[in-house]
Design a protein around this motif. Structure first.
Motif, PDB file in Angstrom:
ATOM      1  N   ASN A   5       0.816  -1.218   0.000  1.00  0.00           N
ATOM      2  CA  ASN A   5       0.000   0.000   0.000  1.00  0.00           C
ATOM      3  C   ASN A   5       0.849   1.267   0.000  1.00  0.00           C
ATOM      4  O   ASN A   5       0.437   2.277  -0.571  1.00  0.00           O
ATOM      5  CB  ASN A   5      -0.985   0.000   1.171  1.00  0.00           C
ATOM      6  N   VAL A   6       2.012   1.225   0.640  1.00  0.00           N
ATOM      7  CA  VAL A   6       2.907   2.389   0.606  1.00  0.00           C
ATOM      8  C   VAL A   6       3.346   2.640  -0.838  1.00  0.00           C
ATOM      9  O   VAL A   6       3.361   3.781  -1.310  1.00  0.00           O
ATOM     10  CB  VAL A   6       4.129   2.179   1.535  1.00  0.00           C
ATOM     11  N   HIS A   7       3.686   1.558  -1.545  1.00  0.00           N
ATOM     12  CA  HIS A   7       4.059   1.705  -2.962  1.00  0.00           C
ATOM     13  C   HIS A   7       2.909   2.296  -3.769  1.00  0.00           C
ATOM     14  O   HIS A   7       3.103   3.168  -4.615  1.00  0.00           O
ATOM     15  CB  HIS A   7       4.441   0.342  -3.561  1.00  0.00           C
ATOM     16  N   ARG A   8       1.695   1.816  -3.501  1.00  0.00           N
ATOM     17  CA  ARG A   8       0.531   2.311  -4.252  1.00  0.00           C
ATOM     18  C   ARG A   8       0.309   3.798  -3.999  1.00  0.00           C
ATOM     19  O   ARG A   8       0.136   4.571  -4.943  1.00  0.00           O
ATOM     20  CB  ARG A   8      -0.714   1.525  -3.868  1.00  0.00           C
ATOM     21  N   GLY A  43      -2.012   1.711 -18.036  1.00  0.00           N
ATOM     22  CA  GLY A  43      -0.732   1.015 -17.909  1.00  0.00           C
ATOM     23  C   GLY A  43      -0.110   1.249 -16.543  1.00  0.00           C
ATOM     24  O   GLY A  43       0.411   0.329 -15.918  1.00  0.00           O
ATOM     25  N   PHE A  44      -0.198   2.481 -16.089  1.00  0.00           N
ATOM     26  CA  PHE A  44       0.356   2.832 -14.779  1.00  0.00           C
ATOM     27  C   PHE A  44      -0.371   2.074 -13.669  1.00  0.00           C
ATOM     28  O   PHE A  44       0.257   1.560 -12.742  1.00  0.00           O
ATOM     29  CB  PHE A  44       0.232   4.343 -14.561  1.00  0.00           C
ATOM     30  N   TYR A  45      -1.701   1.978 -13.787  1.00  0.00           N
ATOM     31  CA  TYR A  45      -2.505   1.238 -12.803  1.00  0.00           C
ATOM     32  C   TYR A  45      -2.108  -0.245 -12.792  1.00  0.00           C
ATOM     33  O   TYR A  45      -1.883  -0.817 -11.724  1.00  0.00           O
ATOM     34  CB  TYR A  45      -3.992   1.400 -13.122  1.00  0.00           C
ATOM     35  N   ILE A  46      -2.016  -0.839 -13.969  1.00  0.00           N
ATOM     36  CA  ILE A  46      -1.634  -2.257 -14.061  1.00  0.00           C
ATOM     37  C   ILE A  46      -0.230  -2.438 -13.481  1.00  0.00           C
ATOM     38  O   ILE A  46       0.029  -3.382 -12.731  1.00  0.00           O
ATOM     39  CB  ILE A  46      -1.661  -2.738 -15.538  1.00  0.00           C
ATOM     40  N   ALA A 135       5.550   3.079 -13.495  1.00  0.00           N
ATOM     41  CA  ALA A 135       5.143   2.507 -12.208  1.00  0.00           C
ATOM     42  C   ALA A 135       6.267   1.664 -11.623  1.00  0.00           C
ATOM     43  O   ALA A 135       6.560   1.732 -10.417  1.00  0.00           O
ATOM     44  CB  ALA A 135       3.874   1.670 -12.381  1.00  0.00           C
ATOM     45  N   ASN A 136       6.927   0.867 -12.483  1.00  0.00           N
ATOM     46  CA  ASN A 136       8.051   0.040 -12.054  1.00  0.00           C
ATOM     47  C   ASN A 136       9.185   0.913 -11.518  1.00  0.00           C
ATOM     48  O   ASN A 136       9.747   0.635 -10.450  1.00  0.00           O
ATOM     49  CB  ASN A 136       8.547  -0.797 -13.238  1.00  0.00           C
TER      50      ASN A 136
END
Ligand code: ZN
Length: 146
Positions: A5-8, A43-46, A135-136
């Motif tokens: 969740n911190v990453h999200r 793409g960012f969400y995935i 995102a990565n």
């Protein structure tokens, strides 16, 4: 290492903050195409919620795949946690290639042929992949910082 969740929260905060800052700094001259931004956001969400670098461990990200998490078992065996899966450049590319090969394999088993028209990827596929790669990169940066 920060949790799922911190990453999200970090990823989505940056994803929202960057365009707002660009707008505030008067980068409005940039041609904004809503369709491209939507594809980038998907793409960012995935890349943030599903195809994350932490698929190499028993993480919340892998649990979100439900029964399909079995698809990532070979990936977990092949890639040690925090190493090549967390590469800021090719980590996401390897995961996308990995899951694409599985999807194509299943498609081939079902239809005895490969989907036509997939030789030349459209600009939207490229934008989608860039979303996953951003995102990565944010995930890896946060792991490096904490
Ligand atoms: Zn990580």
């Amino acid at each position: 290492m920060p949790g799922y969740n911190v990453h999200r929260v970090f990823n989505y905060a940056v994803f929202i903050a960057v365009p707002v800052l660009l707008y505030l700094w008067n980068f409005s001259a940039i041609d904004i195409n809503l369709k491209n931004i939507l594809v980038l956001a998907v793409g960012f969400y995935i890349g943030t919620d599903f195809i994350t670098p932490d698929l190499d461990i028993e993480s919340t990200a892998i649990k979100r795949w439900g029964k399909l998490k079995i698809l990532w078992l070979p990936y977990k065996w092949l890639f040690k946690h925090g190493q090549s899966s967390h590469n800021i450049v090719y980590g996401a590319i390897v995961r996308v290639l990995y899951i694409s090969l599985i999807i194509l394999g299943v498609y081939y088993l079902l239809f005895k042929s490969l989907p036509s028209g997939m030789i030349a990827p459209s600009v939207y596929v490229l934008i989608f992949l860039i979303g996953i790669m951003i995102a990565n990169a944010l995930h890896v940066l946060l792991d490096i910082l904490f």
